[in-house]
Design a protein around this motif. Structure first.
Motif, PDB file in Angstrom:
ATOM      1  N   LEU A   1       0.817  -1.222   0.000  1.00 39.27           N
ATOM      2  CA  LEU A   1       0.000   0.000   0.000  1.00 39.27           C
ATOM      3  C   LEU A   1       0.846   1.265   0.000  1.00 39.27           C
ATOM      4  O   LEU A   1       0.301   2.380  -0.029  1.00 39.27           O
ATOM      5  CB  LEU A   1      -0.912   0.019   1.227  1.00 39.27           C
ATOM      6  CG  LEU A   1      -1.969  -1.085   1.322  1.00 39.27           C
ATOM      7  CD1 LEU A   1      -2.732  -0.956   2.637  1.00 39.27           C
ATOM      8  CD2 LEU A   1      -2.930  -1.025   0.137  1.00 39.27           C
ATOM      9  N   ALA A   2       2.163   1.121   0.017  1.00 40.14           N
ATOM     10  CA  ALA A   2       3.044   2.277   0.161  1.00 40.14           C
ATOM     11  C   ALA A   2       3.055   3.126  -1.094  1.00 40.14           C
ATOM     12  O   ALA A   2       2.705   2.675  -2.204  1.00 40.14           O
ATOM     13  CB  ALA A   2       4.462   1.812   0.486  1.00 40.14           C
ATOM     14  N   ALA A   3       3.486   4.379  -0.935  1.00 42.00           N
ATOM     15  CA  ALA A   3       3.567   5.316  -2.061  1.00 42.00           C
ATOM     16  C   ALA A   3       4.849   5.136  -2.857  1.00 42.00           C
ATOM     17  O   ALA A   3       5.031   5.789  -3.891  1.00 42.00           O
ATOM     18  CB  ALA A   3       3.460   6.754  -1.559  1.00 42.00           C
ATOM     19  N   ARG A   4       5.733   4.284  -2.383  1.00 42.11           N
ATOM     20  CA  ARG A   4       6.982   4.028  -3.094  1.00 42.11           C
ATOM     21  C   ARG A   4       7.155   2.528  -3.294  1.00 42.11           C
ATOM     22  O   ARG A   4       6.630   1.720  -2.523  1.00 42.11           O
ATOM     23  CB  ARG A   4       8.182   4.594  -2.330  1.00 42.11           C
ATOM     24  CG  ARG A   4       8.163   6.116  -2.230  1.00 42.11           C
ATOM     25  CD  ARG A   4       9.331   6.650  -1.424  1.00 42.11           C
ATOM     26  NE  ARG A   4       9.331   8.102  -1.385  1.00 42.11           N
ATOM     27  CZ  ARG A   4       9.916   8.871  -2.294  1.00 42.11           C
ATOM     28  NH1 ARG A   4      10.588   8.317  -3.305  1.00 42.11           N
ATOM     29  NH2 ARG A   4       9.864  10.188  -2.208  1.00 42.11           N
ATOM     30  N   ASP A   5       7.908   2.173  -4.337  1.00 48.30           N
ATOM     31  CA  ASP A   5       8.110   0.755  -4.605  1.00 48.30           C
ATOM     32  C   ASP A   5       9.212   0.215  -3.701  1.00 48.30           C
ATOM     33  O   ASP A   5       9.754   0.910  -2.846  1.00 48.30           O
ATOM     34  CB  ASP A   5       8.430   0.519  -6.088  1.00 48.30           C
ATOM     35  CG  ASP A   5       9.728   1.198  -6.518  1.00 48.30           C
ATOM     36  OD1 ASP A   5      10.582   1.510  -5.650  1.00 48.30           O
ATOM     37  OD2 ASP A   5       9.904   1.414  -7.731  1.00 48.30           O
ATOM     38  N   GLU A   6       9.533  -1.059  -3.906  1.00 48.34           N
ATOM     39  CA  GLU A   6      10.502  -1.722  -3.030  1.00 48.34           C
ATOM     40  C   GLU A   6      11.896  -1.124  -3.125  1.00 48.34           C
ATOM     41  O   GLU A   6      12.729  -1.311  -2.241  1.00 48.34           O
ATOM     42  CB  GLU A   6      10.575  -3.213  -3.377  1.00 48.34           C
ATOM     43  CG  GLU A   6      10.962  -3.481  -4.815  1.00 48.34           C
ATOM     44  CD  GLU A   6      10.937  -4.950  -5.153  1.00 48.34           C
ATOM     45  OE1 GLU A   6      11.219  -5.287  -6.309  1.00 48.34           O
ATOM     46  OE2 GLU A   6      10.642  -5.758  -4.264  1.00 48.34           O
ATOM     47  N   HIS A   7      12.171  -0.328  -4.193  1.00 47.44           N
ATOM     48  CA  HIS A   7      13.472   0.327  -4.339  1.00 47.44           C
ATOM     49  C   HIS A   7      13.455   1.768  -3.839  1.00 47.44           C
ATOM     50  O   HIS A   7      14.435   2.487  -4.004  1.00 47.44           O
ATOM     51  CB  HIS A   7      13.900   0.301  -5.805  1.00 47.44           C
ATOM     52  CG  HIS A   7      13.997  -1.089  -6.383  1.00 47.44           C
ATOM     53  ND1 HIS A   7      14.925  -2.017  -5.957  1.00 47.44           N
ATOM     54  CD2 HIS A   7      13.236  -1.706  -7.340  1.00 47.44           C
ATOM     55  CE1 HIS A   7      14.758  -3.143  -6.629  1.00 47.44           C
ATOM     56  NE2 HIS A   7      13.729  -2.989  -7.473  1.00 47.44           N
TER      57      HIS A   7
END
Length: 876
Positions: free
Chosen positions: A214-220
């Motif tokens: 659900l985050a606004a940023r990806d795993e990187h």
């Protein structure tokens, strides 16, 4: 830390948002930061408005008020009150010298917190004496040395009880109370802060911080595209609404999603399905259904080991559960079988505990090696087990009882076992241990009651002991062996708490039942009989107490063996019996033997060993060997100071004894200081209406008199005498000793009132102790001085001749009291014209005074100056 989306303006009291490292930073600044304070939550979200208001109210106009009112943070269970308080503690720790967490669901937990705080502060008298410790700490917080402190009373349930533990009086001393109760305003004179659910924005922010999907940023760490951002945000909104914005439900859901990597959409499908299944039947539950639903989804991912451990935790109290509670007796648990396998394997247990932590169903505190399960989660878990598998409730409760019983070191007298006893104490009542039929658990309760009163926790001992005794008598009957064993310990606690009449009645009944059902040489019968001897001494029945203890000693030596600590207790009591009867040489013989054996068996610094040594000092004073008595008393005080600060009734009595020894040896100003200090400690610990306090005040009357503080001595004497009829019935050494010592003060300016007091004391002492007891002889000698002061020289001479002759026989010719009687008699002989015999007696007395007390002793100087010598009474 993400901020709330609520609009507000922060001016004077801004919120510090810099990240901190909690404990590390606190200790780096030498801040006292309690171990019970929850670790800082890295996922803490929102609540900025609540924190701002809390900060503003605690610090507003601090310089203009005597003390800030406590601030109550209240709301439903699981709403996040504790999280807010913990975040405040970490965020503003730099502004305090001391931050301490007080678990407040039960009064005994609050008392535990203050005892531990006393140890942490290094305050004197806060290790061994629990009741005294609490008020010592309260005084330190009210008046120094710490000016800026924060106390957090978490999950307070009884406002009237909590009020007793609020150390008000410092403008920079702050108190936060978290509670489900809403009626705090009338108790704290503060509005309080009601905590509601998260706002939707706060729930969304929390979920997007906690759940990678659900985050606004990806795993990187790169921002995602707008379309994905919109989808993720909408998923978080849908989930927040389904969770009703409840923080504890959001935590469960977030932990589940973070661990399983499942999507929010799939979680919502499971949520709807579980909510329908979970509540297809009526459920009697105080908490929102959404909590039970998220709990149900998370718990299904635990696996068999973690599930068993989780179910077990629900039947403990919501207090921290030490790993030792589970592992010490894990192999003794037989059912449920799957649980028994987990508890028998340390590796499997720890893996299960870590899994509970990962799914936020429990907190695994590695620093303290404890598990903590939120009370809401416990309630939901117990409720669901009762619905689905009611037969398992009893199995889990029985397992808890087995684990608690297995922690018993079975020696409550040994102070080194306290840590083990503390692990189980807080769980006994919430886990239903008072209603157990487990004999080992019942023994643990008896041992806890004994340990608490031995450590000076009379209130806690009686609270647990009387509650258990009521239940056990209803369940097992009044003549059950373990019921009677508990009754004996409750009786001791009652006597130590000043409830002598109740103690005597309870002990007498227990002794009759034990003797009839189990015989006079049964272990519990002997212990009860030994305790009943204390009741006889409290009644002034010293001959009866001596007869009983002489009978008990060979029985104890046969049943317990001669060197057993309980046998040595009987020998110690024999010394007390002989001492109260004025037979000091026999008392000294028993006390010296008890001391030698206790030193060998228990060690030279054990409190009971030192108590025997203090008794030797009493005996030596009774024998008139004042310098030697002071040497022994000084050794006791020095040894007590080298211990880790414990202060029990015995150590308090040693302080009082030291003051008396100083006065008898002629060090009047030093005696006064020690005596005043001792009286204040008795007042703080026991209050003004306890017989131990009165005895200390009776000695202080003498210290004030010999240092010419006559007005203070008279005021203290009259106020003490006013309390005696209430506490010394039938009248014994307290009443008569007060009358005699007050008369010594009054003789200078009001000899007629002194005569009346001494006449009453002589009559009373004769009835209680006999005409030739040292107390009676001392009072009679003082009455002779009263008669001389009012002009009855013939009467003074007659009493003086009789006292001097009896003193020589009873006390010994060289005893200082006998010499005082001789010095005063020489004055009365001279006053009646018998000059030659008067001078011969005076010369003989002065010679012996110089040998016994030295030429520089204040009493010797009075005799040299032909002054009349007062003989005070030291009550036992």
């Amino acid at each position: 830390m993400a901020s709330s989306h609520r609009s507000h303006t922060v001016r004077k009291h801004s919120i510090d948002k810099r990240p901190r490292s909690g404990f590390v930073e606190a200790f780096a600044r030498s801040l006292i930061f309690g171990d019970e304070i929850p670790a800082r939550n890295p996922h803490f979200t929102g609540r900025e408005e609540e924190l701002r208001i809390l900060r503003q109210r605690l610090t507003a106009s601090a310089v203009e008020v005597l003390s800030q009112p406590p601030q109550a943070v209240f709301g439903l269970g699981g709403i996040g009150k504790t999280e807010i308080a913990a975040e405040y503690a970490h965020r503003f720790a730099k502004d305090y010298e001391l931050v301490w967490w007080v678990r407040s669901e039960h009064e005994d937990r609050m008392r535990d917190a203050f005892v531990k705080l006393g140890k942490r502060l290094g305050l004197a008298s806060t290790d061994g004496q629990r009741d005294k410790s609490i008020w010592t700490v309260m005084d330190a917080l009210r008046s120094g040395p710490y000016d800026r402190w924060l106390l957090i009373f978490d999950n307070a349930t009884q406002p009237e009880v909590v009020k007793r533990y609020l150390p008000m009086g410092r403008p920079h001393g702050h108190v936060i109370i978290t509670s489900r109760e809403q009626q705090w305003r009338r108790h704290t004179k503060a509005e309080g802060i009601e905590v509601a659910q998260f706002s939707e924005e706060e729930t969304v922010e929390f979920l997007r911080k906690r759940v990678p999907d659900l985050a606004a940023r990806d795993e990187h760490g790169r921002p995602i595209d707008r379309a994905s951002e919109r989808i993720r945000h909408n998923d978080a909104v849908r989930l927040a609404r389904a969770l009703d914005n409840l923080p504890i439900a959001a935590e469960h859901a977030a932990a589940y999603l973070a661990e399983t990597k499942r999507s929010a959409s799939s979680y919502l499908e499971m949520f709807e399905e579980n909510a329908h299944d979970l509540f297809s039947e009526h459920v009697d539950m105080d908490y929102p259904r959404v909590v039970a639903t998220t709990w149900s989804i998370s718990s299904r991912q635990l696996g068999p080991d973690a599930t068993e451990l989780f179910n077990l935790c629900a039947f403990f109290s919501p207090e921290p559960m030490a790993e030792e509670l589970f592992l010490t007796g894990g192999r003794n648990v037989r059912a449920p079988e799957a649980l028994a396998e987990v508890l028998a394997d340390t590796r499997r247990f720890r893996q299960a505990a870590r899994r509970l932590h990962r799914y936020s169903l429990a907190k695994a505190d590695g620093k303290r090696n404890v598990l903590i399960v939120h009370r809401v989660v416990q309630r939901v878990t117990r409720g669901q087990i009762a619905i689905e598998r009611p037969e398992d409730c009893e199995a889990y409760r029985t397992a808890v009882h087995t684990l608690l019983a297995s922690t018993n070191p079975r020696n409550p007298d040994r102070e080194s076992n306290d840590a083990q006893y503390e692990r189980s104490l807080q769980h006994l009542v919430p886990a239903g241990a008072l209603h157990t039929d487990n004999p080992d658990l019942r023994q643990l309760i008896v041992d806890q009651v004994r340990r608490l009163h031995l450590r000076g926790g009379h209130e806690e001992s009686l609270r647990l002991g009387e509650a258990a005794l009521k239940v056990w008598r209803e369940t097992w009957g009044r003549d059950d062996e373990r019921v009677l064993q508990l009754a004996v310990e409750v009786g001791i606690a009652l006597r130590l708490a000043g409830r002598s009449k109740e103690a005597r009645e309870l002990n007498q009944e227990a002794l009759e039942l034990l003797t009839r059902n189990f015989g006079e040489d049964h272990e519990v019968t002997l212990i009860c009989a030994n305790s009943y001897g204390g009741d006889l001494r409290a009644l002034g029945k010293f001959d009866d107490a001596l007869e009983l203890d002489l009978k008990l000693l060979p029985l104890f030596e046969r049943v317990f063996l001669p060197h057993h600590p309980r046998t040595l207790n009987v020998r110690n009591n024999l010394g007390a019996d002989y001492r109260r009867l004025g037979r000091f040489r026999e008392a000294l013989e028993h006390d010296e033997r008890a001391y030698a054996e206790r030193e060998r068996v228990l060690g030279p610094t054990n409190l009971r060993t030192l108590t025997s040594k203090d008794s030797i000092s009493h005996d030596l004073r009774g024998c008139g060997q004042y310098d030697l008595a002071l040497d022994v008393a000084r050794d006791v005080i020095t040894a007590l100071a080298l211990r880790t600060g414990p202060e029990t009734l015995d150590s308090l009595n040693a302080q009082k004894s030291f003051a008396v020894a100083l006065r008898k040896a002629g060090h009047y100003e030093d005696a006064l200081q020690e005596s005043q200090r001792a009286v204040q400690r008795y007042l703080d610990f026991l209050g003004e209406k306890h017989r131990y306090t009165l005895r200390a005040q009776i000695n202080l009357i003498n210290d004030l008199r010999v240092t010419d503080r006559l007005r203070e001595a008279e005021e203290l004497g009259r106020s003490t005498l006013a309390l005696c009829p209430e506490l010394d019935s039938p009248k014994g050494d307290i009443t008569w000793a007060t009358m005699v010592n007050l008369a010594l003060v009054l003789r200078r300016n009001n000899p007629e009132e002194a005569r009346i007091l001494d006449e009453g004391a002589v009559q009373g002492l004769s009835e209680v102790f006999g005409p030739e007891h040292p107390f009676t002889l001392q009072a009679t000698a003082n009455l002779a001085s009263d008669l001389a002061a009012v002009g009855d020289t013939a009467g003074a001479l007659e009493l003086g001749e009789r006292c001097y002759e009896a003193g020589g026989r009873v006390l010994g010719e060289n005893h200082p009291d006998t010499l005082a009687m001789g010095a005063n008699l020489s004055l009365d002989r001279r006053a009646t014209g018998d000059t030659r015999r008067a001078e011969d007696l005076r010369a003989d007395v002065l010679r012996r005074y110089e040998e016994v007390l030295s030429v520089e002793h204040p009493v010797t100087r009075i005799a040299q100056q032909r002054g009349r010598i007062s003989i005070d009474i030291e009550p036992y």
